[in-house]
Structures are given as structure tokens and as C-alpha cells.
Design an enzyme around this catalytic site. Structure first.
Site, mmCIF file in Angstrom:
data_model
loop_
_atom_site.group_PDB
_atom_site.id
_atom_site.type_symbol
_atom_site.label_atom_id
_atom_site.label_comp_id
_atom_site.label_asym_id
_atom_site.label_seq_id
_atom_site.Cartn_x
_atom_site.Cartn_y
_atom_site.Cartn_z
ATOM 1 N N ASP A 148 0.942 -1.075 0.018
ATOM 2 C CA ASP A 148 -0.142 0.043 -0.041
ATOM 3 C C ASP A 148 0.832 1.233 -0.049
ATOM 4 O OD1 ASP A 148 -1.578 -2.141 1.448
ATOM 5 O OD2 ASP A 148 -3.013 -0.759 1.156
ATOM 6 N N GLU B 151 -4.922 7.662 0.824
ATOM 7 C CA GLU B 151 -5.227 7.048 1.974
ATOM 8 C C GLU B 151 -4.335 6.812 3.163
ATOM 9 O OE1 GLU B 151 -6.835 2.874 1.132
ATOM 10 O OE2 GLU B 151 -7.839 2.924 2.975
ATOM 11 N N ILE C 223 -3.900 0.600 -2.849
ATOM 12 C CA ILE C 223 -4.446 -0.601 -2.893
ATOM 13 C C ILE C 223 -5.884 -0.619 -2.399
ATOM 14 C CG2 ILE C 223 -4.375 -3.152 -2.379
ATOM 15 C CD1 ILE C 223 -1.387 -3.095 -2.017
ATOM 16 N N ASP C 224 -6.744 -0.551 -3.474
ATOM 17 C CA ASP C 224 -8.062 -0.570 -3.076
ATOM 18 C C ASP C 224 -8.229 -2.145 -2.960
ATOM 19 O OD1 ASP C 224 -10.869 -0.115 -2.361
ATOM 20 O OD2 ASP C 224 -11.293 -0.129 -4.448
ATOM 21 N N THR D 82 -7.483 -4.332 0.023
ATOM 22 C CA THR D 82 -6.343 -4.800 0.555
ATOM 23 C C THR D 82 -6.663 -6.405 1.019
ATOM 24 O OG1 THR D 82 -5.823 -2.880 1.345
ATOM 25 C CG2 THR D 82 -4.471 -4.394 2.271
ATOM 26 N N HIS E 202 -18.723 -4.854 4.541
ATOM 27 C CA HIS E 202 -18.777 -3.570 3.922
ATOM 28 C C HIS E 202 -19.988 -3.087 3.030
ATOM 29 C CE1 HIS E 202 -13.888 -4.137 3.023
ATOM 30 N NE2 HIS E 202 -14.383 -4.252 4.193
ATOM 31 N N SER F 185 -13.138 -4.613 -4.304
ATOM 32 C CA SER F 185 -12.512 -3.383 -4.928
ATOM 33 C C SER F 185 -13.070 -2.757 -6.093
ATOM 34 C CB SER F 185 -11.006 -3.648 -5.470
ATOM 35 O OG SER F 185 -10.726 -3.895 -6.611
ATOM 36 N N LYS G 108 -14.948 -3.561 -9.532
ATOM 37 C CA LYS G 108 -16.562 -3.691 -9.964
ATOM 38 C C LYS G 108 -16.683 -2.605 -10.880
ATOM 39 C CE LYS G 108 -17.580 -3.907 -5.320
ATOM 40 N NZ LYS G 108 -16.199 -4.473 -4.561
ATOM 41 N N ARG H 234 -24.088 -0.704 -3.425
ATOM 42 C CA ARG H 234 -23.058 -0.859 -2.156
ATOM 43 C C ARG H 234 -24.094 -0.018 -1.060
ATOM 44 N NH1 ARG H 234 -17.593 -1.519 -1.580
ATOM 45 N NH2 ARG H 234 -16.990 -0.449 0.246
ATOM 46 N N ASP I 118 -12.276 5.252 -2.466
ATOM 47 C CA ASP I 118 -12.963 4.145 -2.802
ATOM 48 C C ASP I 118 -13.888 4.183 -4.088
ATOM 49 O OD1 ASP I 118 -11.902 2.532 -1.047
ATOM 50 O OD2 ASP I 118 -13.395 2.814 0.533
HETATM 51 P P1 AMP Z 1 -14.658 -3.610 -1.307
HETATM 52 O O1 AMP Z 1 -13.585 -4.324 -1.736
HETATM 53 O O2 AMP Z 1 -15.717 -3.132 -2.511
HETATM 54 O O3 AMP Z 1 -15.608 -4.302 -0.158
HETATM 55 O O4 AMP Z 1 -14.342 -2.296 -0.731
HETATM 56 C C1 AMP Z 1 -13.005 -2.130 -0.275
HETATM 57 C C2 AMP Z 1 -13.359 -0.898 0.591
HETATM 58 O O5 AMP Z 1 -14.525 -0.837 1.677
HETATM 59 C C3 AMP Z 1 -11.852 -0.528 1.478
HETATM 60 O O6 AMP Z 1 -11.059 0.122 0.709
HETATM 61 C C4 AMP Z 1 -12.458 0.444 2.613
HETATM 62 O O7 AMP Z 1 -12.150 1.750 2.333
HETATM 63 C C5 AMP Z 1 -13.958 0.066 2.578
HETATM 64 N N1 AMP Z 1 -14.678 -0.092 3.863
HETATM 65 C C6 AMP Z 1 -13.999 -0.649 4.970
HETATM 66 N N2 AMP Z 1 -14.801 -0.661 6.028
HETATM 67 C C7 AMP Z 1 -15.968 -0.592 5.704
HETATM 68 C C8 AMP Z 1 -17.486 -0.411 5.949
HETATM 69 N N3 AMP Z 1 -17.817 -0.847 7.402
HETATM 70 N N4 AMP Z 1 -18.436 -0.118 5.099
HETATM 71 C C9 AMP Z 1 -18.188 0.185 3.931
HETATM 72 N N5 AMP Z 1 -17.003 -0.031 3.384
HETATM 73 C C10 AMP Z 1 -15.888 0.073 4.001
HETATM 74 MG MG MG Z 2 -10.059 1.177 -0.614
#
Ligand code: AMP
Ligand code: MG
Length: 329
Positions: free
Chosen positions: A49, A72, A127-128, A130, A218, A242, A245, A259, A272
Site C-alpha cells: 500500500d 489513503e 491498494i483498494d 487490501t 462492507h 475493490s 467492480k 453498495r 473508494d
Molecule cells: P470492497 O472491496 O468493495 O468491499 O471495498 C473495499 C473498501 O471498503 C476499502 O477500501 C475500505 O475503504 C472500505 N470499507 C472498510 N470498512 C467499510 C465498511 N464498514 N463499510 C463500507 N466500506 C468499508
Molecule cells: Mg479502498
């Protein structure tokens, strides 16, 4: 003088490619999973990252020193937790990506580069996803560009995405990019030719493919399922980590990315969504919150004015919003 969006995108694409090389280098050097350092707020973070962010901001600082930056990661946390081995590794991998020797002080300086107050702001998620990266699954290097708070261009490097989604055995590594007035494109991460992309023209709910997070925490998988049922979306629901999508919707591999908020007070981070939103809009798609309002990127690090995010090919957007309103009752 205002730089042309195409000039910004040349720098952004080159930087995202170099950053992806750092990320893949960390995976190659890790025997199993790369070490995750503890992070405030419980999200994992790795040396990749920080190395990725350093490489991107080195390029931004050199080409556009007066542009603003929202990124970030911060160097203080790295300096505190990485140890001597982490320091040695980041210097080596960033140096390799930039093609010259660098010092740890330089690397820490780039990680913390925040630029000036010119109307362009670079929004960076080094890194989206992680968690996907740690699983050696999908992740993205996301470089977005705001102009006076609006997402006007974006680059998503997706090192683990197959070039041919229908053939999982095909080689991996795709880069999506796009800008207002320029359209959207995909190109292999190795730098070969760009091809234009657009969102799909599917409007029949029975064929609509839905994307959501792998991590249930998430979002709100029960609400996603309720919307799928109410709107009659019949093309399947695939869970991916990430902003890959966003790339998938922009290139017609799916019609909807939904989302919902994970909890009522959660506000999404701008990094994000900024790059992905620019790419999807440039590909002809639509991005809004769960009330149908545009995302407001002008409020700092979080989307303070929005709840949740809905990304689509545009054709099915209102139908999904209606189903959401009904499902939330
Ligand atoms: P995804 O891979 O689409 O699930 O999104 C990853 C991103 O979700 C990360 O980079 C975080 O910034 C974000 N994230 C972390 N915790 C949460 C949460 N509680 N609700 C929504 N997004 C989150
Ligand atoms: Mg991210």
C-alpha cells in the site's frame, strides 16, 4: 495554464502501472500472504500500500506539484510499524519501479506529498481491496482526478483481472481509464493497445448482472438480495473486491454495482469511488447514492452528503432505486 485531461491521464496511467508493479513485487516476495500491519480503524495495510502510494505521488509531485492530493495512507504509520525489513523492501521495490536508486527519506516524503491548492485534486487508493490483495484475489490501484470537486478522470489498474473474462485461463492484468469528453478505455497492464469500452445496453431485468463486495461487513448483503428479488434482476450476483467492480460495469461485464451502507452512520471514503465513478461515467454509465443523488466529492475524505452508492449502465438505474426504496420500506 490548465493542463489537458489527456496529459493528466498519461501521467496517471504510467503511475498506476508502476504502482501495480510494486504490488505484484510484494506478492512475489511473500512466501504465503504478505504481512499485514495493524491499522487504526481495523483495515489491513501492507508495505505494498505504501510503496504503491509513494510511486504514484512521486509522479504527481514531479509533473503537477501544485495539484491537491487526497490519499489513503500516511508515512508516520509506516515508519512506526514497518521495521527495518519493511524499510529495506519498500526502498528496493520503489527504486525498481522508478528505475533508479531512492532513499527511505524520499519514499516517506512521497507518501506524504499533499501538493497545493490548484483546482485539480488527485484522489488515490494505492491498494483498494487490501483484503482481496492479501487473498491474492482481486484488488485495484485507483487514481482519480477531481476538478473543482467533480470526478473528471480516473485510472484503475487491476493486476489480477483476466483479459478475457470468459476464459479464466487467459493472462491477467487490465487497466481501465477514462475522462470527461474523452470516453473510456481498457488496455492490458503490459502497455499494449487501448480499446474503447462502453457500458452494456442491457435493459431487460432478467439479464441484469449485479456486483457487490466480497466482505459482507462492507455492505448489506440482505438488502442487495431484497433489491435483486424486487427488481427481478436475473443475471446473477457476483462478489468482487475493490473498484474492479467499476471497471466491470464500465466495460459491459455487469450492469449494476450496488453498495448499501454497512451501518447507518457509515460514509464512504472518496478514494473508494472517485476513479471508478469517472471511468463509469466516461463509459456512459451512471453513478449515484441510494437516493439517486450524485456523489458529492467536494467534502473532504468522505462522501459526507451521500448514503451508499449505486453504479449502473444507466438503463436500469431508476428500476434499482425504486426497488431499493420499496425494500427499505
Ligand atoms: P470492497 O472491496 O468493495 O468491499 O471495498 C473495499 C473498501 O471498503 C476499502 O477500501 C475500505 O475503504 C472500505 N470499507 C472498510 N470498512 C467499510 C465498511 N464498514 N463499510 C463500507 N466500506 C468499508
Ligand atoms: Mg479502498
Amino acid at each position: 495554464m490548465t493542463p489537458a485531461l489527456t496529459d493528466l491521464l498519461v501521467v496517471a496511467r504510467r503511475a498506476a502501472r508502476a504502482a501495480a508493479a510494486v504490488c505484484l513485487g510484494v506478492l512475489e516476495e511473500a512466501p504465503a500472504a504478505p504481512d499485514a500491519m495493524a491499522k487504526l480503524g481495523k483495515e489491513p495495510v501492507t508495505v505494498a500500500d505504501y510503496g504503491s502510494q509513494a510511486v504514484i505521488l512521486e509522479a504527481v509531485a514531479a509533473a503537477f506539484p501544485g495539484h491537491g492530493v487526497i490519499a489513503e495512507e500516511g508515512a508516520a504509520h509506516f515508519a512506526e510499524h514497518a521495521g527495518a525489513a519493511g524499510g529495506e523492501q519498500i526502498v528496493r521495490l520503489v527504486g525498481r519501479a522508478l528505475g533508479r536508486a531512492v532513499t527511505l527519506e524520499e519514499v516517506l516524503g512521497w507518501i506524504d506529498h499533499r501538493g497545493g491548492a490548484e483546482p485539480f485534486t488527485w484522489v488515490i487508493d494505492p491498494i483498494d481491496g487490501t483484503k482481496g490483495f492479501l487473498r491474492r484475489d482481486q484488488f485495484a490501484v485507483a487514481v482519480g482526478l477531481l476538478h473543482e470537486g467533480e470526478p473528471v478522470a480516473g485510472v484503475l489498474a487491476c493486476p489480477h483481472l483476466s483479459l478475457d473474462p470468459a476464459d479464466p485461463g487467459s493472462s491477467r492484468g487490465l487497466l481501465f481509464w477514462g475522462g470527461r469528453g474523452l470516453g473510456a478505455f481498457r488496455e492490458p497492464l503490459d502497455g499494449s493497445r487501448s480499446q474503447p469500452i462502453t457500458v452494456s445496453d442491457v435493459a431487460d431485468p432478467a439479464r441484469v448482472r449485479v456486483l457487490g463486495s466480497v466482505e459482507s461487513a462492507h455492505g448489506d448483503p440482505a438488502l442487495v438480495q431484497a433489491v435483486i428479488d424486487r427488481a427481478g434482476l436475473g443475471g446473477g450476483w457476483v462478489r468482487l473486491d475493490s473498484q474492479v467492480k467499476y471497471g466491470a460495469v464500465a466495460s459491459g461485464m455487469a450492469e449494476v454495482y450496488l453498495r448499501p451502507r454497512s451501518r447507518p452512520d457509515y460514509r464512504d471514503c472518496v478514494w473508494d469511488h472517485a476513479a471508478g465513478a469517472a471511468v463509469v461515467e466516461a463509459a456512459g454509465g451512471r453513478v449515484s447514492d441510494l437516493d439517486g443523488a450524485p456523489l458529492d466529492f467536494s467534502r473532504g475524505a468522505r462522501l459526507e452528503a451521500n448514503r451508499g452508492v449505486l453504479v449502473s449502465n444507466g438503463r436500469v438505474h431508476d428500476r434499482v432505486l425504486e426497488a431499493l426504496a420499496a425494500a427499505e420500506g
